[in-house]
Every structure is written in C-alpha cells, then in structure tokens.
Design a protein around this motif. Structure first.
Motif, PDB file in Angstrom:
ATOM      1  N   LEU A 135      45.851  25.390  23.086  1.00  7.56           N
ATOM      2  CA  LEU A 135      44.873  26.182  23.812  1.00  7.56           C
ATOM      3  C   LEU A 135      45.351  27.611  24.020  1.00  7.56           C
ATOM      4  O   LEU A 135      44.572  28.566  23.890  1.00  7.56           O
ATOM      5  N   GLU A 152      36.766  23.924  17.258  1.00  9.54           N
ATOM      6  CA  GLU A 152      36.995  24.618  18.516  1.00  9.54           C
ATOM      7  C   GLU A 152      38.281  24.126  19.152  1.00  9.54           C
ATOM      8  O   GLU A 152      38.628  22.944  19.048  1.00  9.54           O
ATOM      9  N   TRP A 180      39.120  23.664  22.327  1.00  7.54           N
ATOM     10  CA  TRP A 180      38.990  22.649  23.370  1.00  7.54           C
ATOM     11  C   TRP A 180      38.749  21.264  22.767  1.00  7.54           C
ATOM     12  O   TRP A 180      39.254  20.254  23.277  1.00  7.54           O
ATOM     13  N   ARG A 181      37.982  21.222  21.694  1.00  5.74           N
ATOM     14  CA  ARG A 181      37.692  19.946  21.026  1.00  5.74           C
ATOM     15  C   ARG A 181      38.952  19.390  20.365  1.00  5.74           C
ATOM     16  O   ARG A 181      39.248  18.188  20.480  1.00  5.74           O
ATOM     17  N   ALA A 209      41.982  19.996  21.311  1.00  2.94           N
ATOM     18  CA  ALA A 209      42.876  19.581  22.396  1.00  2.94           C
ATOM     19  C   ALA A 209      42.493  18.201  22.923  1.00  2.94           C
ATOM     20  O   ALA A 209      43.353  17.343  23.165  1.00  2.94           O
TER      21      ALA A 209
END
Length: 255
Positions: free
Chosen positions: A56, A136, A138-139, A141
C-alpha cells in the motif's frame, strides 16, 4: 484455558514465521501444537497483512508491479522463505527423481536444481502477476490477506488427508499426525471472517478458489502417495504456496 490458547497462538506464529515471539518453551511443544494447528490460517493472514503494508505504501510512490514485488519480498523475509524453499525442493524431487529413494534423497538435499529454479520462478511469477492483475493496491492487499489464510488452510487439509512418509524422522512427521478432522473443522470455522473478506472481493472468485483447492487436494494426495509414499514437510509447504497461488488467481480473475 485462555493461557493455553495464548501459548498455542504464539507457537503457531513461531512455527510459520521468523517473527520474534517471546516465551518459547520446548517442553510445551507437544502440549500446544494440537491447538496451534487450527490457528495456522490466521497466522497466514497475519503474514499477508504485514506484507500488505509495503504494498500500500509502495503503490503511493511507484506503479503497482513494484509495490507487489516489495510485498512478496517482505513476505518471504517474514517466513524465512519457508514455503518457497518447499516449492523448489519438491519440484526438484519430482522432476529429477527416478525412484522413491531418489526423490526422498533429493528432498533432503539443500541444493536447488533446474526443476526447482524453474518451478519456484514460475510460482512466484504467477502469484505476482495475479496480484498485479487485481488492478488496484487495496484489492491486491486484501487478496494477500485472504490468500495467506487460504494457503495455510490447504496445508492443514493436506496434513489431514495425506499420511506422512513411513519411517521418516522429521518435524513434519511429528506435527502432521496431530492435525485431525476436528482441528481442520475448527480451522475452517475460524477462516469464516477471511471467507467473508474474500467474498467481498469476489464471491465467484472465492467459490472458484475452494473448488480448485479441493481439486488440487485430491490430485496432490494421489501424486504424493504414488511418488513419495506420503507427505513430508516440503510437501506441506508446497501445498501452502499452491493454496496462496490458487486463491490469488481466483480472486484476481474477471469473473
């Protein structure tokens, strides 16, 4: 009772990672390992969560591929490359061994051959590609967390489904028989929050991951019984990495 589970949780972390968890007591190992095994998926999720931090942060400075590689590098450091080493060893043994004795000997050999290099390289590349394909940070992660738990759940299922290689002295031979169906059921119940997170990422992807995981377990059991006579520590580590790869690709797929 709570203290016993605390000891078991600490043992699970020490067993699967290089994290400096205090309070190690070898005399308690046999007492705690049975409780520790169902906690393995959450240790995998913890490793995934820690690896998600550089992903991130890195994604704020560089493109997603760079951030993914930083995350996988930290993950390997946190576990001492435990599962990656198992992938390389098993690929060498099954690819280069012509007999049962050859395969078991190669598994104990610390050197890595061409099959091991190629197998590990492809496994890491596929996993990294799956995380990058998520699109992405966040995805990716979240997938790291779910896949980390799913991989250790599949490892635990392999312990239950495949008997250890007879007459072979190893840490796995002393641990795997403690993994009974009751422990696997408890691990699956504890996995439910991670299952919910996976379904939030992709409900179809999570369903596919379990389907592929079940298929892999059936195939892997037959392969190990036929070529090795059972499971070893390396086969369990391979199952964990295979589970992480399966979950990563399934959750990143366009379903």
């Amino acid at each position: 009772m709570m203290r016993d589970w605390g000891h078991a949780a600490a043992l699970a972390v020490r067993f699967l990672t290089r994290l400096p968890v205090p309070g190690e007591d070898p005399a308690r190992f046999g007492q705690d390992i049975g409780r520790a095994l169902p906690l393995f998926p959450w240790v995998g999720a913890l490793v995934g969560a820690l690896a998600a931090v550089p992903l991130l942060l890195g994604a704020m400075l560089w493109p997603l591929p760079v951030a993914v590689l930083l995350a996988l590098a930290l993950e390997a450091r946190l576990t001492g490359a435990l599962h990656e080493d198992a992938v390389a060893d098993l690929c060498d043994a099954l690819g280069g061994g012509r007999s049962l004795e050859d395969r078991l000997r190669i598994l104990k050999d610390s050197r890595v051959g061409s099959y091991g290099v190629l197998g590990l390289g492809l496994a890491v590349a596929l996993r990294a590609s799956g995380l990058m394909a998520s699109g992405e940070a966040w995805r990716a992660a979240a997938i790291l967390v779910v896949a980390g738990g799913f991989g250790r759940l599949l490892m635990l299922a392999t312990m239950v489904a495949v008997p250890t290689v007879p007459n072979r002295t190893s840490l796995a031979a002393g641990v795997a028989p403690r993994a009974g169906w009751g422990g696997l059921l408890l691990a699956m119940l504890l996995f439910l929050p991670l299952l919910a997170l996976g379904a939030w990422i992709s409900a179809w992807g999570m369903l596919v991951a379990f389907g592929l995981g079940a298929g892999f377990l059936l195939w892997f059991r037959g392969l190990l019984l036929r070529l090795l006579g059972g499971s070893t520590g390396d086969t369990l580590g391979f199952a964990a990495y295979a589970g992480m790869l399966i979950a990563t690709l399934a959750l990143a797929a366009r379903l």
